[in-house]
Structures are given as C-alpha cells and as structure tokens.
Design a protein around this motif. Structure first.
Motif, PDB file in Angstrom:
ATOM      1  N   LEU A   1      51.617  67.038 -55.538  1.00 38.98           N
ATOM      2  CA  LEU A   1      51.710  67.158 -54.643  1.00 38.98           C
ATOM      3  C   LEU A   1      51.667  66.643 -53.404  1.00 38.98           C
ATOM      4  CD1 LEU A   1      53.735  70.617 -55.252  1.00 38.98           C
ATOM      5  CD2 LEU A   1      54.775  69.067 -55.403  1.00 38.98           C
ATOM      6  N   PRO A   2      51.845  66.594 -51.917  1.00 43.21           N
ATOM      7  CA  PRO A   2      51.775  66.285 -50.688  1.00 43.21           C
ATOM      8  C   PRO A   2      50.655  66.940 -50.227  1.00 43.21           C
ATOM      9  CG  PRO A   2      53.746  65.243 -50.383  1.00 43.21           C
ATOM     10  CD  PRO A   2      54.325  66.207 -51.994  1.00 43.21           C
ATOM     11  N   GLU A   3      49.081  67.339 -49.463  1.00 44.97           N
ATOM     12  CA  GLU A   3      48.230  68.157 -49.337  1.00 44.97           C
ATOM     13  C   GLU A   3      48.616  68.772 -48.215  1.00 44.97           C
ATOM     14  OE1 GLU A   3      45.147  67.828 -50.096  1.00 44.97           O
ATOM     15  OE2 GLU A   3      46.087  66.852 -51.513  1.00 44.97           O
ATOM     16  N   HIS A   4      49.787  68.521 -47.482  1.00 48.63           N
ATOM     17  CA  HIS A   4      50.482  69.445 -46.458  1.00 48.63           C
ATOM     18  C   HIS A   4      51.583  70.697 -47.116  1.00 48.63           C
ATOM     19  CE1 HIS A   4      54.038  67.071 -46.219  1.00 48.63           C
ATOM     20  NE2 HIS A   4      54.793  68.037 -46.048  1.00 48.63           N
ATOM     21  N   ILE A   5      51.618  69.818 -48.496  1.00 50.73           N
ATOM     22  CA  ILE A   5      52.981  71.043 -48.716  1.00 50.73           C
ATOM     23  C   ILE A   5      52.419  72.200 -50.085  1.00 50.73           C
ATOM     24  CG2 ILE A   5      54.194  71.326 -50.805  1.00 50.73           C
ATOM     25  CD1 ILE A   5      55.486  70.349 -49.339  1.00 50.73           C
ATOM     26  N   LEU A   6      50.835  71.556 -50.374  1.00 51.10           N
ATOM     27  CA  LEU A   6      49.438  72.488 -51.097  1.00 51.10           C
ATOM     28  C   LEU A   6      49.151  73.037 -50.176  1.00 51.10           C
ATOM     29  CD1 LEU A   6      47.825  69.568 -53.692  1.00 51.10           C
ATOM     30  CD2 LEU A   6      49.367  71.516 -54.551  1.00 51.10           C
ATOM     31  N   TYR A   7      49.035  73.073 -48.856  1.00 51.90           N
ATOM     32  CA  TYR A   7      47.995  74.012 -48.252  1.00 51.90           C
ATOM     33  C   TYR A   7      49.100  74.278 -47.972  1.00 51.90           C
ATOM     34  CZ  TYR A   7      45.719  75.281 -43.831  1.00 51.90           C
ATOM     35  OH  TYR A   7      45.690  76.390 -43.114  1.00 51.90           O
ATOM     36  N   LYS A   8      50.368  74.840 -47.638  1.00 54.66           N
ATOM     37  CA  LYS A   8      51.349  75.781 -46.867  1.00 54.66           C
ATOM     38  C   LYS A   8      51.319  76.559 -47.505  1.00 54.66           C
ATOM     39  CE  LYS A   8      56.523  75.900 -46.075  1.00 54.66           C
ATOM     40  NZ  LYS A   8      57.831  75.082 -46.551  1.00 54.66           N
ATOM     41  N   TYR A   9      50.984  76.280 -49.729  1.00 53.08           N
ATOM     42  CA  TYR A   9      50.833  77.539 -49.772  1.00 53.08           C
ATOM     43  C   TYR A   9      49.961  77.952 -50.778  1.00 53.08           C
ATOM     44  CZ  TYR A   9      55.933  76.824 -50.034  1.00 53.08           C
ATOM     45  OH  TYR A   9      57.226  75.766 -49.642  1.00 53.08           O
ATOM     46  N   SER A  10      49.037  77.540 -49.721  1.00 56.62           N
ATOM     47  CA  SER A  10      47.332  78.172 -50.503  1.00 56.62           C
ATOM     48  C   SER A  10      47.256  79.278 -49.927  1.00 56.62           C
ATOM     49  CB  SER A  10      46.575  77.474 -49.751  1.00 56.62           C
ATOM     50  OG  SER A  10      46.320  77.186 -48.169  1.00 56.62           O
ATOM     51  N   LEU A  11      46.486  80.260 -50.182  1.00 53.08           N
ATOM     52  CA  LEU A  11      45.446  81.772 -50.054  1.00 53.08           C
ATOM     53  C   LEU A  11      45.183  81.471 -48.376  1.00 53.08           C
ATOM     54  CD1 LEU A  11      45.321  84.316 -50.450  1.00 53.08           C
ATOM     55  CD2 LEU A  11      42.828  83.663 -51.266  1.00 53.08           C
ATOM     56  N   GLU A  12      44.754  80.073 -48.079  1.00 54.99           N
ATOM     57  CA  GLU A  12      44.157  80.005 -46.956  1.00 54.99           C
ATOM     58  C   GLU A  12      44.961  80.262 -45.875  1.00 54.99           C
ATOM     59  OE1 GLU A  12      42.149  77.382 -43.287  1.00 54.99           O
ATOM     60  OE2 GLU A  12      42.110  76.941 -45.659  1.00 54.99           O
ATOM     61  N   SER A  13      46.782  79.848 -46.009  1.00 60.99           N
ATOM     62  CA  SER A  13      47.515  79.705 -45.558  1.00 60.99           C
ATOM     63  C   SER A  13      48.346  81.173 -45.273  1.00 60.99           C
ATOM     64  CB  SER A  13      48.756  78.262 -45.749  1.00 60.99           C
ATOM     65  OG  SER A  13      49.536  78.347 -44.870  1.00 60.99           O
ATOM     66  N   TRP A  14      48.628  81.692 -46.273  1.00 62.23           N
ATOM     67  CA  TRP A  14      49.152  83.079 -46.463  1.00 62.23           C
ATOM     68  C   TRP A  14      48.496  83.529 -45.758  1.00 62.23           C
ATOM     69  CZ3 TRP A  14      47.879  87.481 -47.980  1.00 62.23           C
ATOM     70  CH2 TRP A  14      48.773  88.932 -48.594  1.00 62.23           C
ATOM     71  N   ILE A  15      47.435  84.105 -45.830  1.00 64.34           N
ATOM     72  CA  ILE A  15      46.141  84.865 -45.302  1.00 64.34           C
ATOM     73  C   ILE A  15      46.365  84.491 -43.820  1.00 64.34           C
ATOM     74  CG2 ILE A  15      44.065  85.440 -44.074  1.00 64.34           C
ATOM     75  CD1 ILE A  15      44.404  86.872 -46.446  1.00 64.34           C
ATOM     76  N   LYS A  16      46.495  83.652 -42.222  1.00 68.86           N
ATOM     77  CA  LYS A  16      46.538  82.663 -41.536  1.00 68.86           C
ATOM     78  C   LYS A  16      48.145  82.975 -41.009  1.00 68.86           C
ATOM     79  CE  LYS A  16      42.856  80.075 -41.007  1.00 68.86           C
ATOM     80  NZ  LYS A  16      42.363  78.279 -40.903  1.00 68.86           N
ATOM     81  N   ASN A  17      49.298  82.846 -42.349  1.00 68.40           N
ATOM     82  CA  ASN A  17      50.038  83.542 -41.405  1.00 68.40           C
ATOM     83  C   ASN A  17      50.558  85.798 -41.306  1.00 68.40           C
ATOM     84  OD1 ASN A  17      53.079  83.262 -41.294  1.00 68.40           O
ATOM     85  ND2 ASN A  17      53.090  83.589 -42.913  1.00 68.40           N
TER      86      ASN A  17
END
Length: 325
Positions: free
Chosen positions: A302-318
C-alpha cells in the motif's frame, strides 16, 4: 511544565496499555493512566490478604480485591488536579456520578467507544457528558454525531515467521462460531489449511467448537500487545464481522501492518481507501467462494500515506487534536 492528559480505560486484554504507550510516545502531553475496571483478577500479596478478604465478604459483604483494584481510580477522583483533556475508553463502566466529577477536572472530555452502541447499550446514556465522542462504527457516527476514528495497527511487519496455516481466525468464542465453522469447513474442503484459535471464558460452557476439528480452544488470554504474533503465524488472516457492527474490527488493520492478505465477511471494507481485491477477499458466509487470482497473486504493498493514516500514531493524534477551539 507539560500540559497533562488523563486517560481512563478498563484493563481489557492489555488494549489500554497499547493506547497508553501510544499517548506517551506520540503526544506532547504528560499522560496519566488509570484503570476503570478489570478483566484480570487481583492477586493477593500474601495469605493474610486472602484471609482478610474471606472475612470481609462473609461479614461485611465487601470484596477486598475489588477495592484494591479501584483504589487508584478513586484517588484520581478525589484529587484537585486539572487536566487539559480527559479521554475515557468505555465510559459505560464508570458511574454517572463519577463521570460528573471527572467533567469538573477538565474543559475537554472525550469518549472512545470501542464497540457499537447497539452492542453495548449502557454507552448511550454517557454521551451527554462528553465534548467529543469517537467511534469506528459508521452508523453510530451518523446517528449520534460522533467523530469517525477507525481502528489501527501498531505492528509494522513482524519478523519473518514460517506460517503454520494458510488461513487463521483467532478471537473470542461467541455467536460468530456458526459462520466460522461453515467457512473453515469450506476452506479446508478447497485444499487450504484453515484453522481457528478461540478464547473461551471460563464461565461459559459452549461445546459447539467440538463439532469442528479445525478449532482449538484456549482459556489463556492473549494480551492485545502480543496479538500480532498470533496472526504472523498464517499466510492469510480471516475476519468474521459481528452482527451488530458496521465498522471494521482490528483484524483488517492487523493484516495491513503485517502485510498479509485478508478474507473477511464484512462488505463495508469495500468502502475504505485501502481496499484492494488483490489483498482482500470478501465472502458471504452462507455462500463462500474462492478467487484464484486472490490466492495466487502476491500481497500488493500500500502507499505510505495510506499506511500512516491507519497507524497507531495517526490514531493517537486524531484523538488528542483539540477540535473545540
């Protein structure tokens, strides 16, 4: 001095610890974590405590174990500390009186609903106490005005492990078992080594699993932080949706983090931007089918931006983002 966040959650298979570690790692806040309810039994420090608890229950109708487990939570309630944000996972396990006390300690109180409102009815009456509520369930977000926050993965490709299975489902034994048995029988009849590992609650006595040679039961809890290690033992992860759930469970995201293919009964997955029929096969449990292209082609990155979107880091920041000004 750093601003402070208070994170409150039940001790549920270690799910709370994964989020707590994520808050510490990916936020700029000082994070305090207290447990609101326990799934693990309190361990007596010595025989004297066990004896004390026996007499407390016998003569006072009190339980020392429950009182010890709740001590930290009540200390937080009584302190005069204020927090920039209070984030509560599963607020239905907290009394309305205590939710009101917590609301007085912050200007921003947020709830995370990890199951649909239909599945856990007690959640609905807590909504009014929060400034913002998060849910992965699309219908709940529409009905109640929640902020959408999909689940996440926290493992980023495990160490190479020789797969034991072609397809594996693991989870808690519940009403999905009837569909599970049908799907496992179908997959094995089509020359795939498909298996399931089910956690069984000691209090339950469901013998349905005995009808399938493809299911192994266990009474041993697998911590959430270790769950990806189980899924790393298979080529393809199997996901079976709950009846009253429109969002995605953790399995699709776990598959994403591990870069593994997924077979799922959840049609909703086709609406997500990471859906790729080369990686994900959607089946009807009543009329399952196999796609030869799905089985014979490699996993597509998958593209990197998709992988980041569903990461724990992205979830926490949201979650910690202040949407109230």
């Amino acid at each position: 001095m750093k601003k402070k966040i208070l994170f409150i959650a039940p001790d549920y298979f270690g799910f709370n610890e994964v989020i707590f570690e994520g808050l510490k790692k990916y936020s700029n806040y000082e994070v305090k974590h207290v447990v609101s309810a326990y799934t693990k039994r309190y361990k007596y420090r010595h025989f004297g405590e066990k004896l004390q608890n026996f007499f407390m229950k016998l003569f006072l109708n009190r339980n020392l174990k429950d009182e010890k487990q709740q001590m930290d939570f009540f200390r937080v309630l009584e302190k005069k500390d204020r927090y920039e944000q209070i984030i509560i996972n599963r607020p239905d396990v907290i009394s309305i009186e205590n939710l009101q006390k917590l609301k007085n300690k912050t200007s921003i109180m947020k709830a995370i609903f990890w199951d649909s409102i239909n599945k856990i009815k007690g959640q609905e009456e807590t909504i009014q106490y929060f400034d913002q509520c998060f849910s992965f369930d699309s219908l709940d977000c529409i009905k109640y005005g929640f902020s959408k926050n999909h689940n996440f993965y926290f493992c980023d490709r495990s160490a190479d492990t020789e797969p034991l299975y072609d397809v594996l489902f693991w989870g808690t034994e519940d009403g999905r078992i009837y569909n599970l048995i049908k799907i496992l029988d179908f997959l094995n009849a089509n020359s795939l080594h498909a298996h399931s590992i089910l956690y069984r609650h000691l209090a339950k006595n469901i013998e349905t699993h005995g009808k399938s040679q493809h299911i192994t039961s266990t009474y041993e809890l697998i911590p959430f932080s270790e769950s990806y290690k189980v899924s790393s033992r298979t080529k393809i992860i199997l996901d079976i949706a709950h009846q009253n759930q429109t969002g995605l469970s953790f399995r699709p995201f776990e598959a994403m983090g591990l870069r593994k293919k997924l077979i799922t009964t959840n049609e909703m997955i086709k609406n997500y931007d990471f859906y790729d029929p080369q990686n994900i096969l959607v089946i009807d449990p009543d009329n399952p089918h196999l796609d030869s292209d799905f089985l014979n082609t490699p996993y597509r990155e998958l593209p990197e931006h998709i992988l980041y979107k569903y990461s724990l880091e992205s979830w926490i920041k949201n979650i910690i983002k202040n949407n109230n000004g």
